[in-house]
Enzyme design. Structure first.
Site, short mmCIF file in Angstrom:
data_model
loop_
_atom_site.label_atom_id
_atom_site.label_comp_id
_atom_site.label_asym_id
_atom_site.label_seq_id
_atom_site.Cartn_x
_atom_site.Cartn_y
_atom_site.Cartn_z
N HIS A 121 -3.48 -0.16 -2.10
CA HIS A 121 -3.04 -0.40 -0.81
C HIS A 121 -3.98 0.66 0.19
O HIS A 121 -4.37 1.66 -0.31
CB HIS A 121 -1.53 -0.17 -0.80
CG HIS A 121 -0.85 -0.57 0.63
ND1 HIS A 121 -1.10 0.16 1.60
CD2 HIS A 121 0.07 -1.42 0.75
CE1 HIS A 121 -0.13 -0.55 2.59
NE2 HIS A 121 0.40 -1.40 2.12
N ASP A 198 1.39 6.15 -6.52
CA ASP A 198 2.24 5.34 -5.23
C ASP A 198 3.21 4.39 -6.07
O ASP A 198 2.74 3.37 -6.64
CB ASP A 198 1.14 4.71 -4.47
CG ASP A 198 1.63 3.59 -3.59
OD1 ASP A 198 2.82 3.43 -3.50
OD2 ASP A 198 0.83 3.06 -2.75
N GLN A 201 5.53 -0.29 -4.95
CA GLN A 201 5.86 -1.51 -5.38
C GLN A 201 6.40 -1.66 -6.86
O GLN A 201 6.97 -2.75 -7.32
CB GLN A 201 4.45 -1.97 -5.63
CG GLN A 201 4.43 -3.60 -5.34
CD GLN A 201 5.24 -4.24 -4.11
OE1 GLN A 201 6.07 -5.18 -4.31
NE2 GLN A 201 4.64 -3.56 -3.18
N LYS A 224 11.56 -1.09 0.06
CA LYS A 224 11.37 -2.14 -0.69
C LYS A 224 12.34 -1.97 -1.85
O LYS A 224 12.12 -3.15 -2.82
CB LYS A 224 9.77 -1.74 -1.34
CG LYS A 224 8.93 -2.05 -0.28
CD LYS A 224 7.48 -1.93 -0.63
CE LYS A 224 6.44 -2.35 0.56
NZ LYS A 224 5.33 -1.85 0.56
N CYS A 362 -2.92 -5.71 2.70
CA CYS A 362 -3.33 -4.33 2.88
C CYS A 362 -4.33 -3.93 1.85
O CYS A 362 -4.05 -2.70 1.44
CB CYS A 362 -2.24 -3.51 3.15
SG CYS A 362 -1.23 -3.68 4.77
C1 LIG Z 1 4.26 -1.17 1.08
C2 LIG Z 1 3.09 -0.47 0.19
C3 LIG Z 1 2.85 0.62 0.66
C4 LIG Z 1 3.10 1.20 2.20
O1 LIG Z 1 4.56 1.65 2.33
P1 LIG Z 1 5.07 1.87 3.73
O2 LIG Z 1 6.48 1.73 3.36
O3 LIG Z 1 4.45 0.61 4.62
O4 LIG Z 1 4.73 3.23 4.08
C5 LIG Z 1 1.83 1.73 -0.02
N1 LIG Z 1 1.75 1.33 -1.39
C6 LIG Z 1 2.07 -0.03 -1.71
C7 LIG Z 1 1.71 -0.14 -3.30
C8 LIG Z 1 3.06 -0.88 -1.24
O5 LIG Z 1 3.35 -1.78 -1.87
#
Ligand SMILES: *Cc1c(COP(=O)(O)O)cnc(C)c1O
Length: 404
Positions: A121, A198, A201, A224, A362
């Site tokens: 992302h 990260d 997701q 999320k 993104c």
């Molecule tokens: C949504 C997402 C982000 C960003 O998250 P925010 O809540 O907008 O800060 C970063 N990495 C991944 C893989 C995402 O799905």
């Protein structure tokens, strides 16, 4: 047993109509919907004990502090962190990543190397580019393959004694690929590099165990996984959180302040300057409780059923191509139909009440890799149904007829 009709009653928004049609919400990878128990936690906070935390001797402040710290413990237990103070409350994944990236500016030097994956992302690319500009460290990229998985052979070749950090998402938001993070972490540790995963997701579908993974940093966003926006977390191993300098100066993050010298507070407060999103932290805890009451194994099994059904039904459409075909996937289907622009299909689907994401999600480097402007992304959650997938499939067929 899992009963989707019962689950759907927990989400008031699912009763909504859009353009006169029942809402079919397939944009869960962008943000999830909010169950009534989480909405209630928010209302309860502002109705009954809204107060600033960690400061007052008065009852409301004590109650708010207790609930906020209880939420931190819920999150600690959920991720199996060793200590509650290894959980830092942030405004979301982006904030968490920037906190770590900016902290590493003081730990890196010219010639050090950072590895990121091609599946990231933007929020896991740009902070590292900024860090490299500041420190003259070099950014290396683990390439992706046609099926949307990472080229792990190249990853192993990229690692060397100059590698200081490795950053990778647990699950790709654009394609749904579940990355082999155990292998990524273990290999990075062999060259003494730190690893940030990260989990934005992954966390709606998988319950990660940060101690078993032995990961150095793990980040996620509440919105999320059925929680509120503007709230997230950074897990960091104690040794790393102690090594990193604070991200922001201000109230709450100090031990003593004088104009000669200020000393910082201990963890987690060192990274929590200012009044936080108190209600958001508490609601995040409520969301974690809600998801655990259903169970992550149950959620994954049901979502896999939706993924299989959705994949099978969508592939019946002529000229439809799915991007990201790893066998390890969460319930995300990224696709295009012939040469029709994803936005045009998305707009027609919206008229039919179906919410999908269109565009680069993104993750422009992934779209460049496939040489496409973007995709249509349908991302499923445990409150979706096969009947809703049928509505999507019919809608895509209708859009295809109208546009070609
Ligand atoms: C949504 C997402 C982000 C960003 O998250 P925010 O809540 O907008 O800060 C970063 N990495 C991944 C893989 C995402 O799905």
């Amino acid at each position: 047993m899992f009963n989707v009709d019962k689950i759907r009653k927990d989400f008031p928004i699912l009763k909504r109509n859009v353009h006169g049609k029942s809402l079919v919400y397939f944009d869960n990878a962008a943000t999830s919907q909010t169950p009534q128990v989480v909405i209630d936690a928010i209302v309860d906070y502002y109705t009954n004990y809204n107060a600033n935390i960690h400061r007052g001797v008065h009852t409301l402040s004590q109650e708010a502090t207790d609930k906020y710290e209880e939420a931190r413990i819920k999150i600690q237990q959920h991720f199996n962190a060793k200590e509650a103070y290894e959980i830092i409350f942030t405004s979301g994944t982006t904030h968490s990543i920037n906190m770590v990236a900016s902290g590493f500016a003081s730990l890196l030097q010219e010639g050090d190397e950072i590895i990121v994956s091609a599946l990231e992302h933007h929020s896991n690319i740009v902070p590292w580019q900024m860090l490299c500009e500041k420190t003259n460290a070099v950014l290396k990229v683990i390439p992706m393959q046609l099926d949307g998985t990472l080229d792990m052979d190249t990853y192993h070749q990229l690692l060397n004694e100059n590698t200081k950090l490795v950053f990778c998402n647990h699950v790709s938001n654009a394609l749904g690929t579940i990355n082999p993070i155990e292998e990524i972490i273990d290999a990075a540790h062999k060259v003494n590099a730190a690893v940030l995963i990260d989990g934005a997701q992954a966390t709606p579908h998988i319950k990660p165990d940060v101690q078993a993974l032995n990961v150095d940093f793990y980040v996620a966003s509440a919105h999320k996984l059925c929680g509120p926006t503007g709230q997230g977390m950074l897990y960091g191993k104690q040794e790393w959180l102690e090594k990193l300098p604070p991200y922001q100066g201000g109230g709450e993050m100090i031990a003593t302040v004088s104009f000669e010298k200020t000393t910082y507070a201990g963890l987690p407060h060192k990274f929590e300057a200012g009044t936080p999103n108190i209600c958001g932290g508490i609601a995040f805890g409520a969301a974690i409780d809600y998801m655990n009451s259903i169970g992550f194994d149950t959620i994954a099994d049901y979502e896999n059923e939706l993924l299989e059904y959705g994949t099978q039904e969508l592939l019946k459409i002529e000229d439809l191509k799915i991007f990201g075909t790893s066998k390890d996937k969460t319930a995300v289907i990224s696709f295009n139909v012939g040469n029709i622009h994803p936005y045009d299909i998305g707009a027609i689907l919206d008229k039919l009440g179906v919410a999908v994401r269109t565009g680069h999600h993104c993750a422009q480097p992934i779209m460049d890799f496939y040489q496409i402007p973007g995709t249509i992304r349908a991302s499923f959650s445990f409150y979706n149904t096969k009947e809703e997938i049928d509505v999507l499939v019919k809608g895509v067929k209708r859009a295809q007829m109208m546009l070609s």
